[in-house]
Scaffold this motif. Structure first.
Motif, PDB file in Angstrom:
ATOM      1  N   ARG A 116       0.818  -1.223   0.000  1.00 50.73           N
ATOM      2  CA  ARG A 116       0.000   0.000   0.000  1.00 50.73           C
ATOM      3  C   ARG A 116       0.851   1.272   0.000  1.00 50.73           C
ATOM      4  O   ARG A 116       0.320   2.375  -0.120  1.00 50.73           O
ATOM      5  CB  ARG A 116      -0.919   0.013   1.226  1.00 50.73           C
ATOM      6  N   LEU A 117       2.144   1.131   0.104  1.00 53.49           N
ATOM      7  CA  LEU A 117       3.043   2.283   0.168  1.00 53.49           C
ATOM      8  C   LEU A 117       3.052   3.025  -1.168  1.00 53.49           C
ATOM      9  O   LEU A 117       3.081   2.404  -2.227  1.00 53.49           O
ATOM     10  CB  LEU A 117       4.449   1.769   0.494  1.00 53.49           C
ATOM     11  N   PRO A 118       3.022   4.350  -1.169  1.00 51.51           N
ATOM     12  CA  PRO A 118       3.096   5.107  -2.429  1.00 51.51           C
ATOM     13  C   PRO A 118       4.401   4.794  -3.180  1.00 51.51           C
ATOM     14  O   PRO A 118       5.406   4.421  -2.577  1.00 51.51           O
ATOM     15  CB  PRO A 118       3.076   6.574  -1.985  1.00 51.51           C
ATOM     16  N   ASP A 119       4.374   4.973  -4.492  1.00 51.33           N
ATOM     17  CA  ASP A 119       5.501   4.625  -5.347  1.00 51.33           C
ATOM     18  C   ASP A 119       6.789   5.371  -5.014  1.00 51.33           C
ATOM     19  O   ASP A 119       7.873   4.882  -5.307  1.00 51.33           O
ATOM     20  CB  ASP A 119       5.155   4.864  -6.820  1.00 51.33           C
ATOM     21  N   GLU A 120       6.688   6.560  -4.419  1.00 50.88           N
ATOM     22  CA  GLU A 120       7.914   7.322  -4.145  1.00 50.88           C
ATOM     23  C   GLU A 120       8.758   6.714  -3.021  1.00 50.88           C
ATOM     24  O   GLU A 120       9.895   7.102  -2.828  1.00 50.88           O
ATOM     25  CB  GLU A 120       7.605   8.789  -3.831  1.00 50.88           C
ATOM     26  N   TYR A 121       8.189   5.750  -2.289  1.00 53.21           N
ATOM     27  CA  TYR A 121       8.914   5.126  -1.191  1.00 53.21           C
ATOM     28  C   TYR A 121       9.286   3.678  -1.506  1.00 53.21           C
ATOM     29  O   TYR A 121       8.513   2.954  -2.134  1.00 53.21           O
ATOM     30  CB  TYR A 121       8.068   5.102   0.088  1.00 53.21           C
ATOM     31  N   GLU A 122      10.450   3.290  -1.017  1.00 55.62           N
ATOM     32  CA  GLU A 122      10.830   1.879  -0.968  1.00 55.62           C
ATOM     33  C   GLU A 122      10.479   1.413   0.436  1.00 55.62           C
ATOM     34  O   GLU A 122      10.703   2.142   1.408  1.00 55.62           O
ATOM     35  CB  GLU A 122      12.336   1.712  -1.219  1.00 55.62           C
ATOM     36  N   PRO A 123       9.935   0.204   0.589  1.00 47.58           N
ATOM     37  CA  PRO A 123       9.551  -0.233   1.930  1.00 47.58           C
ATOM     38  C   PRO A 123      10.754  -0.612   2.795  1.00 47.58           C
ATOM     39  O   PRO A 123      11.718  -1.213   2.328  1.00 47.58           O
ATOM     40  CB  PRO A 123       8.671  -1.462   1.661  1.00 47.58           C
ATOM     41  N   LEU A 124      10.690  -0.239   4.056  1.00 46.22           N
ATOM     42  CA  LEU A 124      11.633  -0.695   5.071  1.00 46.22           C
ATOM     43  C   LEU A 124      10.799  -1.448   6.085  1.00 46.22           C
ATOM     44  O   LEU A 124      10.059  -0.851   6.867  1.00 46.22           O
ATOM     45  CB  LEU A 124      12.378   0.473   5.724  1.00 46.22           C
TER      46      LEU A 124
END
Length: 192
Positions: A116-124
């Motif tokens: 669900r994270l927006p595309d501008e972020y990479e998940p941590l």
């Protein structure tokens, strides 16, 4: 009262950009407090990265800011800068490689939140607790490495005695038959 003041004043006086980074952080708390990570980390402290480097001298300059964005996403953003030495895969000579990595991580607790994270972020992915700063930095640097490191200009390789393959075949050469000697090992066919 004096002891409390000293504990408060001494760390503030000692804060400089060249201070070593903390070993571990709680990223959720760091984001909630709009914390910063600024300092340097020795390349020798990154064992997975060290395995692909020719030399371990040098350090990574770390400048990261944690916070909560306008969408309510806790994030760690900023940059990492260093110069590493790889081996050119064309001429096999040392290859200085500058890395200027932009970090844009969104904190998530599980895989569903990562999707669900927006595309501008990479998940941590951090469920709870602490993470090692060195692991965070090392992961980002490893992702920024070139797949096949080589000098940008072929002439730099030629200066190291590399000869680019010619597109024309060499005159008067017979094609190489790598399995020709195996034919002598086969039993000869005899007619009875």
């Amino acid at each position: 009262m004096t002891a409390i003041r000293r504990a408060y004043i001494i760390p503030r006086l000692m804060q400089t950009p060249s201070l070593p980074l903390p070993d571990k952080i709680d990223p959720w708390r760091l984001a909630a407090e709009s914390g910063r990570l600024e300092g340097t980390l020795a390349l020798a402290a990154l064992p997975r990265l060290a395995a692909v480097l020719d030399h371990l001298n040098g350090a990574v300059s770390v400048s990261l800011v944690a916070g909560i964005d306008h969408q309510g996403i806790r994030s760690i953003t900023g940059g990492l800068r260093t110069v590493i030495e790889l081996t050119c895969q064309r001429c096999l000579e040392p290859l200085p490689w500058p890395l200027d990595v932009t970090v844009n991580l969104g904190l998530v607790r599980n895989e569903a939140a990562a999707h669900r994270l927006p595309d501008e972020y990479e998940p941590l992915l951090v469920a709870e607790g602490f993470i090692r700063v060195a692991d965070l930095v090392e992961d980002e640097l490893l992702l920024a490495l070139p797949q096949i490191p080589r000098h940008v200009d072929v002439q730099e390789c030629e200066a190291n005695d590399y000869r680019a393959p010619s597109s024309e075949p060499a005159p008067n050469t017979e094609p190489v038959q790598p399995f020709a000697t195996l034919a002598s090992l086969l039993p000869s066919k005899r007619s009875h």
